[in-house]
Design a protein around this motif. Structure first.
Motif, PDB file in Angstrom:
ATOM      1  N   PRO A 132       0.506  -1.354  -0.272  1.00  0.00           N
ATOM      2  CA  PRO A 132      -0.587   0.002   0.058  1.00  0.00           C
ATOM      3  C   PRO A 132       0.916   0.983   0.184  1.00  0.00           C
ATOM      4  N   VAL A 133      -0.089   1.857  -0.859  1.00  0.00           N
ATOM      5  CA  VAL A 133       1.171   3.738  -0.519  1.00  0.00           C
ATOM      6  C   VAL A 133       0.212   4.868  -0.449  1.00  0.00           C
ATOM      7  N   LYS A 134       0.585   5.705   0.561  1.00  0.00           N
ATOM      8  CA  LYS A 134      -0.480   6.920  -0.221  1.00  0.00           C
ATOM      9  C   LYS A 134      -0.592   7.462  -1.359  1.00  0.00           C
ATOM     10  N   GLU A 135      -1.949   8.159  -1.169  1.00  0.00           N
ATOM     11  CA  GLU A 135      -2.377   9.337  -2.079  1.00  0.00           C
ATOM     12  C   GLU A 135      -2.934  10.414  -1.605  1.00  0.00           C
ATOM     13  N   TYR A 136      -2.050  11.598  -2.711  1.00  0.00           N
ATOM     14  CA  TYR A 136      -2.698  13.232  -2.479  1.00  0.00           C
ATOM     15  C   TYR A 136      -3.177  13.801  -2.603  1.00  0.00           C
ATOM     16  N   GLU A 137      -3.537  14.598  -2.655  1.00  0.00           N
ATOM     17  CA  GLU A 137      -4.678  15.440  -3.328  1.00  0.00           C
ATOM     18  C   GLU A 137      -4.303  16.735  -3.118  1.00  0.00           C
ATOM     19  N   TYR A 138      -4.402  17.171  -4.508  1.00  0.00           N
ATOM     20  CA  TYR A 138      -4.383  19.140  -3.975  1.00  0.00           C
ATOM     21  C   TYR A 138      -5.570  19.583  -4.177  1.00  0.00           C
ATOM     22  N   TYR A 139      -5.349  20.560  -2.744  1.00  0.00           N
ATOM     23  CA  TYR A 139      -6.870  21.730  -3.209  1.00  0.00           C
ATOM     24  C   TYR A 139      -6.283  23.266  -2.685  1.00  0.00           C
ATOM     25  N   HIS A 271      -4.288  11.927   0.300  1.00  0.00           N
ATOM     26  CA  HIS A 271      -6.101  12.132   0.141  1.00  0.00           C
ATOM     27  C   HIS A 271      -6.607  10.276   0.856  1.00  0.00           C
ATOM     28  N   LYS A 272      -7.839  10.194   1.085  1.00  0.00           N
ATOM     29  CA  LYS A 272      -7.962   9.639   1.919  1.00  0.00           C
ATOM     30  C   LYS A 272      -9.202   9.087   1.306  1.00  0.00           C
ATOM     31  N   GLU A 273      -9.347   7.765   1.292  1.00  0.00           N
ATOM     32  CA  GLU A 273     -11.180   7.429   0.367  1.00  0.00           C
ATOM     33  C   GLU A 273     -11.393   5.847   1.185  1.00  0.00           C
ATOM     34  N   GLU A 274     -12.515   6.457   1.531  1.00  0.00           N
ATOM     35  CA  GLU A 274     -13.349   4.781   2.220  1.00  0.00           C
ATOM     36  C   GLU A 274     -12.952   3.715   1.333  1.00  0.00           C
ATOM     37  N   ASP A 275     -13.069   2.678   1.673  1.00  0.00           N
ATOM     38  CA  ASP A 275     -12.951   1.346   0.795  1.00  0.00           C
ATOM     39  C   ASP A 275     -11.817   1.398  -0.862  1.00  0.00           C
ATOM     40  N   CYS A 276     -10.725   2.543  -0.922  1.00  0.00           N
ATOM     41  CA  CYS A 276     -10.328   2.291  -1.828  1.00  0.00           C
ATOM     42  C   CYS A 276      -8.508   3.393  -1.845  1.00  0.00           C
ATOM     43  N   THR A 277      -8.223   2.003  -1.220  1.00  0.00           N
ATOM     44  CA  THR A 277      -5.920   2.138  -0.550  1.00  0.00           C
ATOM     45  C   THR A 277      -5.745   1.329  -1.640  1.00  0.00           C
ATOM     46  N   LEU A 278      -4.699   1.918  -2.028  1.00  0.00           N
ATOM     47  CA  LEU A 278      -4.074   2.146  -3.248  1.00  0.00           C
ATOM     48  C   LEU A 278      -2.682   1.313  -3.187  1.00  0.00           C
ATOM     49  N   PHE A 279      -2.696  -0.200  -3.791  1.00  0.00           N
ATOM     50  CA  PHE A 279      -1.429  -0.800  -4.341  1.00  0.00           C
ATOM     51  C   PHE A 279      -0.803  -0.833  -5.423  1.00  0.00           C
ATOM     52  N   ILE A 280       0.460  -1.375  -5.487  1.00  0.00           N
ATOM     53  CA  ILE A 280       1.294  -1.013  -5.903  1.00  0.00           C
ATOM     54  C   ILE A 280       2.485  -2.050  -6.070  1.00  0.00           C
ATOM     55  N   GLN A 286       5.848   3.950  -7.258  1.00  0.00           N
ATOM     56  CA  GLN A 286       6.429   4.956  -5.723  1.00  0.00           C
ATOM     57  C   GLN A 286       6.295   6.083  -6.266  1.00  0.00           C
ATOM     58  N   ARG A 287       7.079   6.543  -7.048  1.00  0.00           N
ATOM     59  CA  ARG A 287       6.434   8.060  -7.330  1.00  0.00           C
ATOM     60  C   ARG A 287       5.538   8.722  -6.492  1.00  0.00           C
ATOM     61  N   MET A 288       3.971   8.082  -6.897  1.00  0.00           N
ATOM     62  CA  MET A 288       2.546   8.646  -6.549  1.00  0.00           C
ATOM     63  C   MET A 288       3.067   8.671  -4.491  1.00  0.00           C
ATOM     64  N   GLU A 289       4.051   7.951  -3.638  1.00  0.00           N
ATOM     65  CA  GLU A 289       3.638   8.743  -2.593  1.00  0.00           C
ATOM     66  C   GLU A 289       5.469   9.729  -2.741  1.00  0.00           C
ATOM     67  N   LYS A 290       6.140   9.388  -3.176  1.00  0.00           N
ATOM     68  CA  LYS A 290       7.206  10.615  -3.741  1.00  0.00           C
ATOM     69  C   LYS A 290       7.500  11.581  -3.749  1.00  0.00           C
ATOM     70  N   GLU A 291       6.384  11.547  -4.467  1.00  0.00           N
ATOM     71  CA  GLU A 291       6.552  13.389  -5.305  1.00  0.00           C
ATOM     72  C   GLU A 291       5.000  13.449  -5.674  1.00  0.00           C
ATOM     73  N   ARG A 292       4.524  13.250  -4.193  1.00  0.00           N
ATOM     74  CA  ARG A 292       2.536  13.249  -3.808  1.00  0.00           C
ATOM     75  C   ARG A 292       1.803  13.435  -4.889  1.00  0.00           C
ATOM     76  N   MET A 293       1.264  12.680  -5.755  1.00  0.00           N
ATOM     77  CA  MET A 293       0.076  12.178  -6.242  1.00  0.00           C
ATOM     78  C   MET A 293      -0.451  12.015  -6.290  1.00  0.00           C
ATOM     79  N   ARG A 294      -1.882  11.592  -7.034  1.00  0.00           N
ATOM     80  CA  ARG A 294      -3.331  10.474  -7.262  1.00  0.00           C
ATOM     81  C   ARG A 294      -2.944   9.866  -8.737  1.00  0.00           C
TER      82      ARG A 294
END
Length: 301
Positions: A132-139, A271-280, A286-294
């Motif tokens: 699992p890795v984190k995703e990020y949202e821009y606001y 970015h957190k969303e119920e029942d929507c964890t990103l697995f890679i 790994q860029r998704m977490e390192k570069e703060r992407m979604r």
């Protein structure tokens, strides 16, 4: 494969398999792909891999061929989705058999493999080397003091053939001129109009707007004081506060459903969303977490 089951990856072009696949999808998730197929949007990018028993589809993992433009860098990923097994056949390792076959066949043909998992199976996918890795949202905070006038918007009705065709052509011709930089989306899903149209004709059908001043489409929806901008189709940069104003003076925050091309203009948070964890799987993702992407909201399959 177990002798009691047969393995197929030809669902799209087999009437009986496709019918049974849709029945299991409807039974499992409450939707099917009938309208999408009949509209001609099910192309070669969505490939179910099924096990059948007695001619009936009882388990599936779908391969989605995903091409992205990351600010000029082309990436080919594979997204796995529509993971399901008929309730009467669970506990026999059918999904595991399909998953292992897919990884053997496809992993070396992509820059990375990923999927979105619901909260009940977070311990399942690490068995196949996913993590699992984190995703990020821009606001962007939005205040009424923004001095420019709101955009004029035309709401799009995809049931109107002329409006539908104009939007479809915009999506399909998006990369005809690679010299024009995309100033909106920093991780644009390219060459997959079928998946865009799956979402636009379904969940987002009431949230499509045309901005004639910029010649772009905005897929956006207001929720109380928050504006969700799910996608922008068009390379001319949209001024987000002007877009928010078009939805009313009460909008206090703009949230993007994609990674912006100019991340420095926005604030960022996990970015957190119920029942929507990103697995890679694969170092590249790994860029998704390192570069703060979604991954874009309209690219989920």
């Amino acid at each position: 494969m177990n002798g009691d089951y047969q393995y197929f990856a030809t669902v799209k072009d087999d009437d009986m398999l496709r019918k049974s696949f849709n029945e299991l999808t409807q039974k499992t998730f409450g939707f099917d792909f009938v309208d999408w197929y009949e509209a001609g949007h099910w192309g070669e990018m969505y490939i179910p891999h099924v096990l059948t028993e007695g001619g009936r589809v009882v388990s599936n993992v779908s391969v989605n061929l995903m091409q992205f433009d990351l600010c000029g860098v082309k990436k080919n990923y594979i997204q796995l989705g529509t993971v399901m097994t008929d309730q009467a056949c669970r506990g026999q390792g059918l999904n595991r058999m399909i998953m292992e076959q897919i990884l053997r066949e496809w992993e070396d043909r992509a820059d990375g493999v990923y999927l979105f998992a619901n909260d009940s199976v977070l311990d399942y996918y690490p068995k196949f080397g996913f993590r699992p890795v984190k995703e990020y949202e821009y606001y962007l905070p939005c205040d009424a003091a923004a001095d420019k006038a709101p955009y004029k918007m035309e709401k799009i009705d995809l049931k109107q053939k002329e409006q539908y065709e104009k939007l479809r052509k915009t999506i399909e011709s998006y990369f005809e001129d690679p010299e024009i930089q995309n100033h909106n989306d920093g991780m644009y899903m390219s060459d997959n109009p079928g998946l865009y149209l799956f979402w636009l004709a379904g969940e987002f059908c009431d949230h499509i707007y045309y901005l004639p001043e910029e010649g772009v489409y905005a897929v956006a929806s207001a929720e109380e004081e928050r504006l969700h901008v799910h996608q922008i189709f068009g390379k001319r940069q949209v001024e987000m506060k002007r877009l928010a104003k078009a939805f009313g003076e009460n909008i206090k925050e703009i949230v993007l459903g994609y990674t912006p091309a100019h991340k420095e203009k926005f604030l960022v948070r996990e970015h957190k969303e119920e029942d929507c964890t990103l697995f890679i799987r694969g170092d590249d993702l790994q860029r998704m977490e390192k570069e703060r992407m979604r991954f874009p909201a309209l690219s989920h399959a």
